[in-house]
Design a protein around this motif. Sequence first.
Motif, short mmCIF file in Angstrom:
data_model
loop_
_atom_site.label_atom_id
_atom_site.label_comp_id
_atom_site.label_asym_id
_atom_site.label_seq_id
_atom_site.Cartn_x
_atom_site.Cartn_y
_atom_site.Cartn_z
N LYS A 123 16.12 39.11 9.70
CA LYS A 123 17.13 39.86 10.26
C LYS A 123 16.52 41.23 10.44
N SER A 124 15.29 41.55 10.11
CA SER A 124 14.79 42.88 10.40
C SER A 124 13.30 42.54 11.15
N ASP A 125 13.01 43.37 12.01
CA ASP A 125 11.68 43.17 12.53
C ASP A 125 10.67 44.04 11.94
N LYS A 126 10.88 44.72 10.94
CA LYS A 126 10.01 45.82 10.32
C LYS A 126 8.77 45.05 9.85
N PHE A 127 7.71 45.70 9.86
CA PHE A 127 6.34 45.11 9.37
C PHE A 127 6.22 45.61 7.83
N LEU A 128 5.82 44.85 6.74
CA LEU A 128 5.82 45.27 5.65
C LEU A 128 4.24 45.80 5.52
N VAL A 129 4.06 46.78 4.78
CA VAL A 129 2.74 47.43 4.37
C VAL A 129 2.54 47.54 2.77
N ILE A 130 2.26 46.67 2.09
CA ILE A 130 1.85 46.75 0.68
C ILE A 130 0.65 47.30 0.32
N VAL A 131 0.53 48.69 -0.08
CA VAL A 131 -0.73 49.45 -0.04
C VAL A 131 -0.95 50.13 -1.28
N GLY A 132 -1.96 50.18 -2.02
CA GLY A 132 -2.34 51.11 -2.89
C GLY A 132 -3.46 50.56 -3.91
N PRO A 133 -3.65 50.87 -4.93
CA PRO A 133 -4.58 50.67 -6.10
C PRO A 133 -4.57 49.24 -6.55
N CYS A 134 -5.52 48.55 -6.69
CA CYS A 134 -5.82 47.39 -7.32
C CYS A 134 -5.54 47.47 -8.71
N SER A 135 -6.19 48.51 -9.47
CA SER A 135 -6.10 49.02 -10.77
C SER A 135 -5.57 50.33 -10.87
#
Length: 269
Positions: free
Chosen positions: A33-45
């Motif tokens: 329903k939304s064409d926004k793109f997800l950016v899941i970003v940050g430290p692995c630890s």
Amino acid sequence: IPADLKAEYPLSSQILKLKEKRDREIREIFEGKSDKFLVIVGPCSADNEDSVCEYVSKLATINEKVSDRLMIIPRIYTNKPRTTGEGYKGMLHQPKPDEAPDLLAGIIAIRKMHIRAIEESGLTGADEMLYPENRSYLDDILSYEAIGARDFSVMLNSVVAAQSSHSFIYRGMDVTTEGNDLAHVILRGGVDKYGTCIPNYHYEDLIRLLDMYRQRELKNPAAIIDANHSNSNKQFKEQIRIVSEVLHSRNYNSELKKLIKGVMIESYL
């Protein structure tokens, strides 16, 4: 007991409203329903509360500039999977990396850190739930939860299972789940029997995934591409090129544009 810990470290009404809003936006992305793109970003630890919150606050500044096109979710991973069980297992087990494991202190530490990160940034985050029992301590905070699986067929079988209803014994009780209609795959590459990294973010890999999705009757087909781990052979600078290639593949193929909902990037101070 999770209920006791949540009562001791509660969420404010402001955070509850914010999480409801962001959860709704994320759902709309996965439902198409939304064409926004997800950016899941940050430290692995996420190993230090002050450093994590400083980093997430920097993400909030970027988010103000791109929120019309991107949905940024801070990646605050507090569990570290270990193939052999050796080594640092994350803040949940060791809130102080140079000291002995302390699970109670760890659970309190990660809950406090997630809450502080939201308060200071206005962004609800993601974490990796390697142990199902731990989820009960954070399920009211997190907007995105990941678990691990790398082989295509294993991943899609897991999605089938996750989207289905199940009955089982949990904490001595007969429990029935409804299933999660937003369950999806995360492509992070794999490793062969010789320990060589095998990426799965290339166009041909994405087409193969698309075909496999078509063979199954799954709700909200979706994939997140992890630009690090075995996709980059843990060469962090390669993530820039990999994300660029993923975006090109989406733009080239309209079906892939619908399927690939975002990327996951490892980043820290």
